[in-house]
Design a protein around this motif. Sequence first.
Motif, short mmCIF file in Angstrom:
data_model
loop_
_atom_site.label_atom_id
_atom_site.label_comp_id
_atom_site.label_asym_id
_atom_site.label_seq_id
_atom_site.Cartn_x
_atom_site.Cartn_y
_atom_site.Cartn_z
N LEU A 98 0.85 -1.18 0.00
CA LEU A 98 0.00 0.00 0.00
C LEU A 98 0.89 1.23 0.00
N THR A 99 0.72 2.08 -1.01
CA THR A 99 1.58 3.25 -1.20
C THR A 99 0.77 4.51 -1.07
N PHE A 100 1.31 5.48 -0.33
CA PHE A 100 0.63 6.75 -0.10
C PHE A 100 1.67 7.83 0.15
N GLU A 101 1.24 9.07 0.02
CA GLU A 101 2.10 10.20 0.33
C GLU A 101 1.56 10.89 1.57
N LEU A 102 2.46 11.20 2.49
CA LEU A 102 2.08 11.87 3.73
C LEU A 102 3.21 12.83 4.10
N ASP A 103 2.86 14.07 4.35
CA ASP A 103 3.83 15.10 4.71
C ASP A 103 4.97 15.21 3.70
N GLY A 104 4.64 15.08 2.41
CA GLY A 104 5.61 15.24 1.34
C GLY A 104 6.51 14.04 1.10
N LYS A 105 6.28 12.93 1.79
CA LYS A 105 7.10 11.73 1.62
C LYS A 105 6.22 10.58 1.15
N THR A 106 6.77 9.76 0.26
CA THR A 106 6.06 8.58 -0.21
C THR A 106 6.41 7.40 0.68
N HIS A 107 5.40 6.67 1.11
CA HIS A 107 5.56 5.50 1.97
C HIS A 107 4.90 4.30 1.31
N MET A 149 -8.42 3.91 13.93
CA MET A 149 -8.28 4.20 12.51
C MET A 149 -9.20 5.32 12.03
N PRO A 150 -10.44 5.45 12.53
CA PRO A 150 -11.25 6.58 12.09
C PRO A 150 -10.59 7.93 12.42
N GLY A 151 -9.69 7.96 13.39
CA GLY A 151 -8.98 9.18 13.73
C GLY A 151 -7.72 9.39 12.90
N GLY A 152 -7.44 8.48 11.96
CA GLY A 152 -6.26 8.60 11.11
C GLY A 152 -6.45 9.63 10.02
N GLU A 153 -5.42 9.80 9.23
CA GLU A 153 -5.45 10.78 8.14
C GLU A 153 -5.88 10.10 6.84
N ARG A 154 -6.75 10.76 6.09
CA ARG A 154 -7.26 10.23 4.82
C ARG A 154 -6.39 10.76 3.69
N VAL A 155 -5.85 9.85 2.85
CA VAL A 155 -4.95 10.23 1.76
C VAL A 155 -5.27 9.42 0.51
N GLU A 156 -4.85 9.93 -0.64
CA GLU A 156 -4.92 9.14 -1.87
C GLU A 156 -3.86 8.06 -1.78
N ALA A 157 -4.15 6.89 -2.36
CA ALA A 157 -3.23 5.76 -2.22
C ALA A 157 -3.38 4.81 -3.39
N THR A 158 -2.43 3.88 -3.50
CA THR A 158 -2.52 2.79 -4.46
C THR A 158 -2.26 1.48 -3.74
N ALA A 159 -2.84 0.42 -4.28
CA ALA A 159 -2.63 -0.93 -3.75
C ALA A 159 -2.08 -1.80 -4.88
N THR A 160 -1.07 -2.57 -4.55
CA THR A 160 -0.52 -3.57 -5.45
C THR A 160 -0.51 -4.87 -4.67
N PHE A 161 -1.01 -5.94 -5.28
CA PHE A 161 -1.12 -7.19 -4.56
C PHE A 161 -1.02 -8.37 -5.51
#
Length: 174
Positions: free
Chosen positions: A49-58, A155-167
Amino acid sequence: MHSQGRLYALVLLATTSALALTACGSAESSAAPSTATQDTALSVDSVALTFELDGKTHTIVGSVADGLRTCDDRFVTVAAQEFPDAGVQLGLTGGSVRANVAAWAVGDYAVQFLGEGDIERSDADSSISGSNVTGTATVRAVPAGTSPRLNDLDMPGGERVEATATFSVDCPTP
């Protein structure tokens, strides 16, 4: 409730149910998911699962081997039995190459993904895979040195971001 909201609620319910079924696992795992680069080649029974948060890709990578595995023509669930959590659920439409995708993994971040995209099915080896399926994710930093279960986190208190999934999952249908 509009259809996307109903789908989101259904996937979260199914994810919670799958996680509850895997609660029999031990509290520690020697194969923890890791943060990796976006170009990670996945082995079978893995989710990234890949997402960007605070300018960094994780990218959080998890293994779903040796766990819950339900495979049929309409719905697929493959989830880790051991901690930390990882899993993939697919809502399929017959022989379609599109699927509703729910995925989750816990590593440096806990990530719940929901999206829709193209998948590939291989009759030769009973695998189903998706590459860079787009959607959104709820992410939450995991305190260093801990291995929490996804359903133990707020988790409902987490941050919502655009993401991709590879599986890639091995899922023979009956």
